[in-house]
Design a protein around this motif. Structure first.
Motif, short mmCIF file in Angstrom:
data_model
loop_
_atom_site.label_atom_id
_atom_site.label_comp_id
_atom_site.label_asym_id
_atom_site.label_seq_id
_atom_site.Cartn_x
_atom_site.Cartn_y
_atom_site.Cartn_z
N GLY A 33 0.80 -1.22 0.00
CA GLY A 33 0.00 0.00 0.00
C GLY A 33 0.83 1.26 0.00
N ASP A 34 2.16 1.11 -0.11
CA ASP A 34 3.07 2.26 -0.15
C ASP A 34 2.77 3.23 0.99
OD1 ASP A 34 4.59 1.43 -2.35
OD2 ASP A 34 3.11 2.19 -3.75
N THR A 35 2.57 4.50 0.67
CA THR A 35 2.33 5.54 1.67
C THR A 35 0.85 5.69 2.00
OG1 THR A 35 2.12 7.23 -0.04
CG2 THR A 35 4.33 6.80 0.82
N ILE A 60 1.86 -0.61 4.87
CA ILE A 60 1.78 0.85 4.88
C ILE A 60 3.08 1.39 5.48
CG2 ILE A 60 0.61 2.85 5.88
CD1 ILE A 60 -1.09 1.59 3.78
N GLU A 61 3.65 2.40 4.86
CA GLU A 61 4.96 2.88 5.30
C GLU A 61 4.96 4.38 5.56
OE1 GLU A 61 7.72 3.44 1.58
OE2 GLU A 61 6.62 1.56 1.39
N PRO A 66 6.81 10.97 -3.79
CA PRO A 66 6.94 9.60 -4.30
C PRO A 66 8.03 8.84 -3.55
CG PRO A 66 8.00 11.12 -5.80
CD PRO A 66 7.34 11.97 -4.75
N LYS A 67 7.69 7.65 -3.13
CA LYS A 67 8.59 6.85 -2.31
C LYS A 67 9.69 6.21 -3.13
CE LYS A 67 8.22 2.78 -1.78
NZ LYS A 67 8.13 1.43 -1.18
N SER A 76 13.09 9.94 2.20
CA SER A 76 12.66 10.87 3.24
C SER A 76 11.38 10.32 3.86
CB SER A 76 12.42 12.27 2.67
OG SER A 76 11.48 12.23 1.61
N VAL A 77 11.17 10.63 5.14
CA VAL A 77 10.01 10.10 5.84
C VAL A 77 9.21 11.24 6.47
CG1 VAL A 77 11.11 7.88 6.33
CG2 VAL A 77 11.33 9.76 7.98
#
Length: 243
Positions: A33-35, A60-61, A66-67, A76-77
Motif C-alpha cells: 500500500g506504499d504511503t 503501509i509505510e 513519491p517513495k 525521506s520520511v
C-alpha cells in the motif's frame, strides 16, 4: 492499483483451486500500500479497497511520496506523529472492515518504517514500537545495517516481524533458520526472482547471438506446459469432448 490487486487475487484463487496438491485453501497475498496514497483518510480508503480485492495483508509505510526503494539514496520520511496516525488509520480501516464483514475478514496490517537511514536506528525502533501500540499486526524496520541491529529490533519490538532479504543491499543476507532464531516471522526476497530472470535472459540472448544452443538454459517443453497450465487445461477440456 486496486485493479491489479483484483487480478492478483483472482489468479491466486485459480492457482489454489487448480493445484491438486494444495490442501491449505486460498493462497494469501500481502499488497504494497506504499504511503497510503495521501493523508490518513486516503490510507483508510486504500486498506479497504485492497481488502475488498481479496488481499490478505497490506503494507503501509512512513516515506514521503513519491517513495523510493528502501535500499537506495534519497529517502525521506514523514514526521513521527504523522507516521503513527497513518498506521492507526490503516488499523482502524481493518477493524471497521471486520465490523462490517466479520471477525478475521480484515487484512493484516504490516507497518513499515524507513527512518533508520534518515533519523537513525533508535528513531526507527521507536516508530516500530508506536506502530504496535496503535494496533498493527506486524512491523517492518527497513534496511538494518548489521546483524546486531536486526537482533536488537527483534528483541525490543513485540509481535511478528518482516525481514527484507535484498541481495547486494544494506542488510546482511541470512538463511531462513537464522532469521527465525533472531526473531523474524517472515522474509521477503523482493528482487531475487526478477534478478535471476534478467541474468538468465541475458545469458540466453548471448547464446542465441553467438549461434549456440540454449538447451541448458531452459526447461523441457513438457515441463513448461505444466507450469503455465496447458496440461491442466487440456485435461479439463477432455472432460467435455464429444468424440
Amino acid at each position: 492499483m486496486i485493479n491489479a490487486a483484483n487480478y492478483v487475487a483472482e489468479g491466486l484463487s485459480s492457482a489454489a483451486l487448480e493445484d491438486p496438491s494444495n490442501k491449505n485453501g486460498p493462497i494469501p497475498c500481502i499488497a504494497d500500500g506504499d504511503t497510503g496514497y495521501g493523508n490518513s483518510m486516503n490510507a483508510k480508503r486504500t486498506v479497504k479497497g485492497y481488502a475488498r480485492a481479496g488481499m490478505g495483508g497490506i503494507m503501509i509505510e512512513d516515506q514521503i511520496a513519491p517513495k523510493r526503494c528502501g535500499h537506495v539514496a534519497g529517502k525521506s520520511v514523514i514526521p513521527f506523529e504523522d507516521a503513527v496516525m497513518r498506521v492507526k488509520a490503516a488499523c482502524d480501516a481493518r477493524d471497521e472492515y471486520e465490523e462490517q464483514f466479520g471477525k478475521g475478514t480484515g487484512p493484516l496490517i504490516l507497518a513499515r518504517t524507513d527512518s533508520l537511514k534518515t533519523h537513525g536506528f533508535e528513531d526507527a525502533i521507536q516508530r516500530a514500537l508506536a506502530f504496535r501500540e496503535v494496533g498493527c499486526d506486524m512491523t517492518f524496520l527497513e534496511a538494518p545495517e548489521s546483524i546486531e541491529q536486526m537482533e536488537e529490533y527483534c528483541s525490543r519490538v513485540s509481535g511478528p516481524k518482516l525481514a527484507n532479504m535484498l541481495e547486494y543491499g544494506n542488510t546482511p543476507i541470512l538463511p531462513p533458520n537464522k532469521l527465525k532464531d533472531i526473531g523474524y516471522t517472515m522474509a521477503a526476497y523482493p528482487l531475487t526472482l526478477l534478478s535471476a530472470s534478467i541474468k538468465s535472459m541475458q545469458e540466453s540472448l548471448e547464446l542465441i547471438k553467438n549461434g549456440q544452443p540454449t538447451n541448458d538454459m531452459i526447461l523441457p517443453f513438457t515441463e513448461t506446459k505444466d507450469v503455465v497450465g496447458f496440461t491442466q487445461y487440456a485435461n479439463e477440456e477432455g472432460r467435455y469432448s464429444v468424440e
